[in-house]
Design a protein around this motif. Structure first.
Motif, short mmCIF file in Angstrom:
data_model
loop_
_atom_site.label_atom_id
_atom_site.label_comp_id
_atom_site.label_asym_id
_atom_site.label_seq_id
_atom_site.Cartn_x
_atom_site.Cartn_y
_atom_site.Cartn_z
N LEU A 123 5.08 -0.36 6.64
CA LEU A 123 5.01 -1.19 5.44
C LEU A 123 3.75 -0.86 4.63
O LEU A 123 3.78 -0.88 3.39
N MET A 124 2.65 -0.56 5.33
CA MET A 124 1.41 -0.20 4.64
C MET A 124 1.61 1.04 3.78
O MET A 124 1.09 1.12 2.66
N MET A 125 2.37 2.01 4.29
CA MET A 125 2.61 3.25 3.54
C MET A 125 3.34 2.95 2.23
O MET A 125 3.02 3.52 1.18
N ILE A 126 4.32 2.04 2.28
CA ILE A 126 5.08 1.69 1.07
C ILE A 126 4.18 0.97 0.07
O ILE A 126 4.20 1.26 -1.14
N ILE A 127 3.35 0.04 0.56
CA ILE A 127 2.45 -0.70 -0.32
C ILE A 127 1.44 0.24 -0.98
O ILE A 127 1.17 0.15 -2.18
N VAL A 128 0.90 1.18 -0.18
CA VAL A 128 -0.07 2.14 -0.72
C VAL A 128 0.58 3.04 -1.76
O VAL A 128 -0.05 3.38 -2.78
N ALA A 129 1.83 3.45 -1.52
CA ALA A 129 2.53 4.30 -2.49
C ALA A 129 2.67 3.59 -3.83
O ALA A 129 2.45 4.19 -4.90
N ILE A 130 3.01 2.30 -3.80
CA ILE A 130 3.16 1.54 -5.04
C ILE A 130 1.81 1.33 -5.72
O ILE A 130 1.66 1.56 -6.93
N MET A 131 0.80 0.90 -4.93
CA MET A 131 -0.53 0.67 -5.50
C MET A 131 -1.15 1.97 -6.01
O MET A 131 -1.78 1.99 -7.08
N GLY A 132 -0.96 3.06 -5.26
CA GLY A 132 -1.53 4.34 -5.67
C GLY A 132 -0.92 4.87 -6.95
O GLY A 132 -1.62 5.48 -7.79
N SER A 133 0.37 4.64 -7.15
CA SER A 133 1.02 5.13 -8.36
C SER A 133 0.54 4.37 -9.59
O SER A 133 0.46 4.94 -10.69
N PHE A 134 0.18 3.09 -9.42
CA PHE A 134 -0.31 2.30 -10.54
C PHE A 134 -1.80 2.53 -10.80
O PHE A 134 -2.23 2.76 -11.93
N ILE A 135 -2.61 2.44 -9.72
CA ILE A 135 -4.07 2.47 -9.87
C ILE A 135 -4.61 3.88 -9.99
O ILE A 135 -5.48 4.16 -10.82
#
Length: 404
Positions: free
Chosen positions: A295-307
């Protein structure tokens, strides 16, 4: 009243799930904030020092407050255990992980960290702490999961592939990001970062294997062990930083992203997360706690694409899927193993009865261990050490026949 009870039961059941999901958001935030700090030029050696200094300052007071009594004596063997654990965790693992994060991306680093259960299984087999029975399905699942996980990691390392466009990041371009990108995106740096992450995961797995022995000494003083590891690791990280970084300016830190990265990583991921994860593991077991890591990987992928306007490559996506499949295969095998151990512990000891000298002998214990004792009792009419003799009344029918 019944509705309140139902709500109370639901909250009690849901607590571990909410806790682990919250932890994944905390870990994801650490990866993104650390990536920003590293991109702005902070040395990862200095970051490790400050992170574990914050962690020591947070954990040590709780250790003194709750675990003051009955502290184990720090003998030379115990000190060496703490020294090696601190070297593996705060120094080797964190420095390699941050170096790999600098050369790759937060999503890629999180995906590689999912190799931990497979790496731990390999280290346990090498140290002869894990027995393999190829005939059992659970062992087959762990072996196949390990192979698939390693294959996924190799694919992510050697194959980058085209950029995968996410539907929410199509209008986001790197030039719009306020975060400077100094990490480099060459294939050479990508492979180098992947190797660093693999070494970090190996050190992390070795930490888990060796920590099992240290926990026997600090069974009731886990906070004390963690605070000692962080403190000794801070001292070791200072020595490593003095060797690797010759400029005094790298130690400078102000009220900026560098301070936030060190404080956040030390307090959240090394302080709060340890306590919360310990509570969850006591209640639901380590397999439950580890199962949330994808789940952390999915959250990081979303946050990384925005930030960070992070680019996600096809090789990383395919490799991540393989690693997650291998992760759950290993976890499933470990879960089945734990269930089998629980069943063995809950099975009542078998009871056998034989006749010897007109008395009934009840033998309680392991069947295989008692077979020899039963044979001896039958042959020599003697009672074994694990036998209970009970006199039996003569049957009334038999007594009447004898009188006749």
């Amino acid at each position: 009243m019944e509705k309140l009870r139902c709500c109370g039961n639901f909250l009690e059941i849901a607590k571990p799930y909410f806790a682990m999901i919250s932890l994944q958001f905390g870990y994801a935030g650490m990866n993104v904030i650390t990536k920003v700090s590293l991109n702005r030029g902070m040395s990862h050696y200095v970051l490790v020092v400050y992170r574990h200094a914050f962690a020591t300052a947070v954990i040590a007071p709780f250790a003194l407050l709750f675990e003051r009594r009955g502290q184990p004596k720090i003998t030379f063997p115990v000190f060496m255990q703490i020294f090696i654990l601190a070297l593996l965790g705060p120094v080797i693992d964190q420095n390699f992980y941050y170096a790999g994060l600098k050369y790759t991306s937060p999503t890629f680093s999180c995906a590689m960290s999912n190799m931990l259960p497979a790496m731990t299984f390999i280290m346990a087999v090498i140290c002869r702490m894990e027995k393999i029975d190829v005939k059992k399905v659970r062992c087959q699942a762990k072996i196949v999961g390990t192979v698939v996980t390693v294959a996924g990691a190799m694919l992510m390392t050697l194959y980058k592939g085209p950029v995968v466009e996410l539907f929410w990041s199509k209008n986001i371009h790197p030039k719009q990001s306020s975060v400077p990108d100094t990490s480099g995106t060459t294939d050479k740096d990508w492979v180098k970062g992947s190797i660093f992450l693999i070494f970090a995961t190996l050190a992390w797995a070795s930490l888990f294997v060796l920590q099992a022995k240290a926990l026997k000494t600090y069974k009731n003083h886990q906070l004390s062990l963690t605070s000692l590891m962080c403190f000794v690791g801070t001292l070791q990280a200072i020595v490593v930083t003095f060797v690797m970084e010759r400029k005094a300016s790298v130690w400078q830190i102000g009220w900026d992203m560098n301070l936030l990265a060190a404080a956040y990583a030390g307090i959240v991921t090394s302080g709060i997360s340890y306590y919360v994860q310990g509570l969850v593991m006591k209640k639901r077991g380590p397999v439950f706690a580890t199962a949330f890591s994808p789940l952390m990987m999915i959250i990081v992928a979303i946050m990384g694409s925005f930030i960070l306007a992070e680019k996600i490559f096809l090789g990383g996506v395919i490799g991540s899927i393989l690693i997650v499949v291998g992760l759950y295969s290993v976890l499933w095998g470990k879960h089945k193993e734990n269930k089998e151990e629980e069943v063995v512990e809950e099975i009542p000891e078998p009871v056998k009865a034989i006749q010897a000298n007109g008395n009934t002998i009840l033998v309680i214990g392991d069947i295989e261990a008692n077979e020899v004792e039963l044979q001896k009792a039958e042959a020599h009419n003697k009672l074994s050490a694990v036998a209970i003799t009970m006199p039996m009344r003569e049957s009334p029918i038999k007594a009447n026949q004898d009188q006749k």
